[in-house]
Design an enzyme around this catalytic site. Structure first.
Site, PDB file in Angstrom:
ATOM      1  N   SER A 139       0.859  -1.179   0.000  1.00  0.00           N
ATOM      2  CA  SER A 139       0.000   0.000   0.000  1.00  0.00           C
ATOM      3  C   SER A 139       0.896   1.230   0.000  1.00  0.00           C
ATOM      4  O   SER A 139       2.048   1.171   0.453  1.00  0.00           O
ATOM      5  CB  SER A 139      -0.896   0.011   1.246  1.00  0.00           C
ATOM      6  OG  SER A 139      -1.596   1.238   1.367  1.00  0.00           O
ATOM      7  N   TYR A 172      -2.762  -0.175  10.658  1.00  0.00           N
ATOM      8  CA  TYR A 172      -2.801  -0.584   9.254  1.00  0.00           C
ATOM      9  C   TYR A 172      -1.471  -0.276   8.579  1.00  0.00           C
ATOM     10  O   TYR A 172      -0.897  -1.132   7.888  1.00  0.00           O
ATOM     11  CB  TYR A 172      -3.947   0.112   8.527  1.00  0.00           C
ATOM     12  CG  TYR A 172      -4.014  -0.219   7.057  1.00  0.00           C
ATOM     13  CD1 TYR A 172      -4.456  -1.465   6.632  1.00  0.00           C
ATOM     14  CD2 TYR A 172      -3.626   0.711   6.100  1.00  0.00           C
ATOM     15  CE1 TYR A 172      -4.509  -1.777   5.279  1.00  0.00           C
ATOM     16  CE2 TYR A 172      -3.679   0.405   4.747  1.00  0.00           C
ATOM     17  CZ  TYR A 172      -4.110  -0.839   4.338  1.00  0.00           C
ATOM     18  OH  TYR A 172      -4.158  -1.148   2.997  1.00  0.00           O
TER      19      TYR A 172
END
Length: 244
Positions: free
Chosen positions: A142, A155
């Site tokens: 990501s 996250y």
């Protein structure tokens, strides 16, 4: 239809978002895709659609937090098709919240799915690929592996860890190719499950406005797979132009 150059490609988290889009793209490119996820009803419908369109696909129920489950998924594909050419570790969750909200169960879930799930995939396919002297492991990271935002600390921590794991595996590998694909905002279901409702709603609005289609990420994945075995694309970091 598959061709002599077709690959057996395993995709985790294939029931929606990037995983689903990647399955569609790779099947259209002539590869045989083996799809894994918990929502088998969606997998069955997707496989039926891919087959109707002339693609080659099958599926198996998969929970990446189970090491034995991932091993069974990989071994089952290997037994059916005789080899595993590519594993795409795509399954992921993103439950955004401030740390002081102490949503510790969701912290554990992100660690278990995003990091341990990726490790389980690596552990299952690496011996098979090393014994063949070839293979390709693609981990979905990501843009959150390159920056930390408030409400996304856990996250981001999992994606930083996936980035580190991928780079370490790449350095240890000579015959097995290793790639990290790091998307920015992408249209998917990530913001629709768990997390602080207000924070998730804001992230969903940002993704809807600034995100790119999951098919763009699928195209990047397809491009890395299409490279010759002697070329290892280490990382692709991609964002929509709207995200900046």
């Amino acid at each position: 239809m598959t061709s002599p150059h077709s690959k057996i490609i395993l995709i985790t988290g294939a029931s929606s978002g990037i995983g689903e889009a990647t399955a569609r793209r790779l099947a259209a490119d002539g590869h045989h895709v083996v799809l894994g996820a918990r929502r088998v009803d969606r997998l069955a419908a997707l496989v039926d659609e891919l087959r109707r369109d002339g693609g080659a696909a099958d599926y198996q129920e998969l929970d990446v937090t189970s090491r034995s489950g991932v091993l069974a998924f990989v071994q089952g594909a290997h037994d059916r098709h005789g080899r595993v050419d590519v594993l795409i570790n795509n399954a992921g969750v993103m439950a955004l919240s401030a740390l002081d909200s102490l949503r510790t169960d969701e912290w554990d879930q992100m660690i278990d799915v995003n990091l341990r799930g990726t490790l389980h995939g690596v552990a299952a396919v690496l011996p098979l690929m090393q014994s063949r002297g070839k293979g390709h492991i693609i981990n979905i990271g990501s843009s959150a592996a390159h920056r930390v935002d408030p409400t996304a600390a856990v996250y981001c921590a999992t994606k930083y860890a996936v980035r580190a794991l991928t780079e370490g595996l790449r350095q240890e590998s000579r015959e097995v190719r290793v790639t990290l694909i790091s998307p920015g905002y992408t249209h998917s279901e990530l913001t629709r499950h768990g997390g602080d409702p207000q924070i998730q709603a804001a992230a969903r609005a940002a993704s809807d406005e600034l995100g790119m289609p999951a098919s763009a990420v699928a195209a990047a994945i397809a491009a890395t797979i299409a490279q010759p075995d002697t070329v290892d694309v280490n990382e692709i970091l991609l964002r929509s132009t709207a995200q900046g």
